[in-house]
Scaffold this motif. Structure first.
Motif, mmCIF file in Angstrom:
data_model
loop_
_atom_site.group_PDB
_atom_site.id
_atom_site.type_symbol
_atom_site.label_atom_id
_atom_site.label_comp_id
_atom_site.label_asym_id
_atom_site.label_seq_id
_atom_site.Cartn_x
_atom_site.Cartn_y
_atom_site.Cartn_z
ATOM 1 N N ASN A 187 -5.323 17.399 122.397
ATOM 2 C CA ASN A 187 -6.557 16.403 121.769
ATOM 3 C C ASN A 187 -6.221 14.913 122.441
ATOM 4 N N TYR A 188 -7.201 14.057 122.395
ATOM 5 C CA TYR A 188 -7.020 12.631 122.830
ATOM 6 C C TYR A 188 -6.671 11.946 121.757
ATOM 7 N N ILE A 189 -5.341 11.147 122.297
ATOM 8 C CA ILE A 189 -5.107 10.096 121.474
ATOM 9 C C ILE A 189 -6.021 8.863 121.909
ATOM 10 N N ALA A 249 -19.829 12.451 132.944
ATOM 11 C CA ALA A 249 -18.982 11.442 133.964
ATOM 12 C C ALA A 249 -17.637 11.325 133.167
ATOM 13 N N HIS A 250 -16.476 11.486 134.412
ATOM 14 C CA HIS A 250 -15.321 11.489 134.028
ATOM 15 C C HIS A 250 -14.772 10.113 134.683
ATOM 16 N N ILE A 251 -14.245 9.078 133.749
ATOM 17 C CA ILE A 251 -13.891 7.820 134.469
ATOM 18 C C ILE A 251 -12.727 7.343 133.653
ATOM 19 N N HIS A 252 -11.685 6.753 134.560
ATOM 20 C CA HIS A 252 -10.621 5.992 133.877
ATOM 21 C C HIS A 252 -10.747 4.558 134.463
ATOM 22 N N GLY A 253 -10.109 3.662 133.448
ATOM 23 C CA GLY A 253 -10.286 2.407 133.833
ATOM 24 C C GLY A 253 -8.755 1.716 133.495
ATOM 25 N N GLY A 257 -6.306 3.760 130.857
ATOM 26 C CA GLY A 257 -6.683 5.121 130.295
ATOM 27 C C GLY A 257 -7.940 5.709 130.651
ATOM 28 N N HIS A 258 -8.214 6.933 129.832
ATOM 29 C CA HIS A 258 -9.544 7.746 130.173
ATOM 30 C C HIS A 258 -10.468 6.863 129.495
ATOM 31 N N LEU A 259 -11.634 6.630 130.074
ATOM 32 C CA LEU A 259 -12.648 5.662 129.475
ATOM 33 C C LEU A 259 -13.669 6.596 128.794
HETATM 34 ZN ZN ZN Z 1 -9.756 11.506 131.863
#
Ligand code: ZN
Length: 142
Positions: free
Chosen positions: A60-62, A88-92, A104-106
Motif C-alpha cells: 500500500n501507499y504511505i 498517469a504515473h508521475i514522480h516529483g 515521491g510518487h505524485l
Molecule cells: Zn510511482
C-alpha cells in the motif's frame, strides 16, 4: 490546462494554470488528445502536493500532504492506459523556502504560479496490467 503548442509531431508543450490540479489536468488532456503512451517532464510551482511512497511489504501507499509554497524542481513520468482508461504515473521533487526537497510518487498537486510540461508522445500504447507479486499496475511490455 490552457494552451498547447505543437512542436514537430511528437512533442507537445502544455501549460497548466494557477489553481488547476496537475495529474487531473494531464489525464484529461491526454484523454481528449487520444494520447495513450507518452513521457512527461516538467517544472513550475505549487501551493500543495500529495505525495506517496509505495510500501512493497504491505502493498500500500504511505501518503503525505504538504500545504506550502513549493517549487516543482522536477516532474517526471509517463502516460499509459489501464483497462483502456488513460492513466498517469508521475514522480516529483518539490522544494520549499529553505531549498529543502520533498519527493515521491505524485498523487496530486495544485498549481500556484504555473506549470510547464513537455509531453513526448510515443508511437506505442503503454498498457498497464496488475502484477500480483508487486501489487501495482505495472507497464506490460511483451
Ligand atoms: Zn510511482
Amino acid at each position: 490546462m490552457s494552451k498547447e503548442l505543437e512542436h514537430g509531431s511528437e512533442v507537445l508543450f502544455v501549460r497548466i494554470d494557477k489553481g488547476n490540479k496537475i495529474v487531473e489536468s494531464l489525464v484529461n488532456f491526454c484523454q481528449k488528445q487520444n494520447i495513450k503512451g507518452a513521457w512527461i517532464s516538467g517544472l513550475g510551482a505549487v501551493s500543495s502536493v500529495n505525495l506517496a511512497l509505495y510500501d512493497l511489504e504491505n502493498k500500500n501507499y504511505i501518503k503525505k500532504e504538504i500545504v506550502e509554497s513549493l517549487e516543482i524542481a522536477s516532474l517526471v513520468g509517463n502516460i499509459g492506459t489501464l483497462n483502456g482508461k488513460v492513466v498517469a504515473h508521475i514522480h516529483g521533487v518539490f522544494s520549499n523556502k529553505d531549498m529543502v526537497a520533498y519527493a515521491g510518487h505524485l498523487e496530486e498537486a495544485t498549481v500556484s504560479a504555473t506549470c510547464e510540461i513537455k509531453i513526448e508522445i510515443l508511437d506505442i500504447e503503454l498498457t498497464r496490467k496488475h502484477n500480483e507479486e508487486i501489487g501495482l499496475n505495472i507497464i506490460d511490455l511483451r
